[in-house]
Design a protein around this motif. Sequence first.
Motif, short mmCIF file in Angstrom:
data_model
loop_
_atom_site.label_atom_id
_atom_site.label_comp_id
_atom_site.label_asym_id
_atom_site.label_seq_id
_atom_site.Cartn_x
_atom_site.Cartn_y
_atom_site.Cartn_z
N ALA A 114 0.82 -1.29 0.10
CA ALA A 114 -0.18 -0.03 -0.09
C ALA A 114 0.84 1.39 0.11
O ALA A 114 0.50 2.39 -0.31
CB ALA A 114 -1.01 0.04 1.17
N GLY A 115 2.23 1.19 0.46
CA GLY A 115 3.14 2.23 0.61
C GLY A 115 3.99 2.35 -0.63
O GLY A 115 4.68 3.27 -0.71
N GLY A 116 3.55 1.44 -1.50
CA GLY A 116 4.53 1.64 -2.77
C GLY A 116 5.68 1.02 -2.82
O GLY A 116 6.58 1.32 -3.53
N LEU A 117 5.98 0.26 -1.75
CA LEU A 117 7.28 -0.15 -1.63
C LEU A 117 7.50 -1.66 -2.26
O LEU A 117 6.37 -2.55 -2.52
CB LEU A 117 7.45 -0.77 -0.29
N SER A 118 8.74 -2.05 -2.74
CA SER A 118 8.90 -3.41 -3.37
C SER A 118 9.02 -4.14 -2.41
O SER A 118 9.94 -4.33 -1.59
CB SER A 118 10.33 -3.18 -4.05
N VAL A 119 8.27 -5.44 -2.19
CA VAL A 119 8.17 -6.48 -1.32
C VAL A 119 7.65 -7.76 -2.00
O VAL A 119 6.73 -7.69 -2.88
CB VAL A 119 7.56 -6.07 -0.03
N HIS A 120 8.12 -8.77 -1.77
CA HIS A 120 7.70 -10.28 -2.27
C HIS A 120 8.24 -11.22 -1.33
O HIS A 120 8.89 -11.15 -0.19
CB HIS A 120 8.19 -10.48 -3.48
N GLU A 121 7.27 -12.35 -1.21
CA GLU A 121 7.46 -13.29 -0.25
C GLU A 121 8.29 -14.41 -0.83
O GLU A 121 8.57 -14.58 -2.27
CB GLU A 121 6.27 -14.14 0.00
N GLU A 122 9.31 -15.11 -0.27
CA GLU A 122 10.26 -15.99 -0.66
C GLU A 122 10.45 -16.99 0.39
O GLU A 122 10.42 -16.84 1.60
CB GLU A 122 11.73 -15.23 -0.88
N HIS A 123 10.61 -18.30 -0.20
CA HIS A 123 10.78 -19.47 0.76
C HIS A 123 12.33 -19.70 1.08
O HIS A 123 13.11 -19.45 0.48
CB HIS A 123 10.54 -20.81 0.21
N GLY A 124 12.54 -19.70 2.59
CA GLY A 124 13.66 -19.75 3.26
C GLY A 124 14.01 -20.85 3.98
O GLY A 124 12.75 -21.59 4.17
N ARG A 125 15.02 -20.94 4.87
CA ARG A 125 15.15 -21.96 5.93
C ARG A 125 14.15 -22.06 6.85
O ARG A 125 13.80 -23.16 7.39
CB ARG A 125 16.74 -21.79 6.53
N TYR A 126 13.49 -20.96 7.25
CA TYR A 126 12.42 -20.81 8.26
C TYR A 126 11.11 -20.79 7.80
O TYR A 126 10.20 -20.22 8.39
CB TYR A 126 12.55 -19.60 9.21
#
Length: 214
Positions: A114-126
Motif C-alpha cells: 500500500a505504501g508503494g514499496l517493493s516487497v515479495h515473499e520467498e521461501h527460506g530456511r524458516y
Amino acid sequence: MFSRKRARHVRPDDAPQSEALAYSMTAGEPEAPEFGPWDEQWAPEGVARLDLGSMRIPAVEGVEVRVQAGQDGSVEHVVLVSGAGAVEFGVFAAPKTDGIWDEVRAEMLQEMKAGGLSVHEEHGRYGTELIAKLPDPQGQLVDVRYVGVDGPRWFVRATFQGPVATDGNLSPVLWECLEGLVVIRDDEPRPVREPLPIRLPQEMAEQAQQQEPG
C-alpha cells in the motif's frame, strides 16, 4: 510495521509450524528441534550467551551486539552487526499452540504494498519470509529480509538488513546467531504481540548510565 491489532490467529493446520512450535504440540515428551531459535527448555548447554532477560544471544566471533536502552534500563532495540549487514531481533508474546507469523506477515505485506514499496515473499530456511527494499535514514534503498519464527508462547522476528538480506553466504555468522538464539518466556499472561521484556545486564546498564550526559 508490526501492529498490535488483534487479528485472527492462524490455526495449526492452516500452514506448517516452525520446528519449535511443532515440537511443543507433540504428545508425550517433546524432542529439541534441529536448530534454534530455542525455547529455554531446549537450549544447548555450554554456550556463552549475552543475557538480555527474555533473549539470550550467543557470543559469535565477528559479530558486534548493539543495544539501545531507555532510561529505565529496558532495551528498545537489539541489533547484531557483521561486515555484510546487520540483523535486528525482536521477541513477542504469542499463543502456546497457534503461530502468528502468517497473519503478521500478511499485514506487513499489505502495508508495504500500500505504501508503494517493493516487497515479495520467498521461501527460506524458516519457511515463508519477506524480502523488501526500504529507504534508510539517508533515503537510500536497502535490502531487508524479515524472518518469523513461532515458538511455544513466543514469536521471534529477525530483520536482516544490507547485502546479507539477499545473500546469506556473505555473513553466515548473523544466521548463526539466529540459530543459536534462546528465548526465555516468563509465566506472566501477556497480550499477543506484546514485546517480551528485554533488559541490559547490570554491568552494561551501569556503563550506559555513566555514559549519559549529565
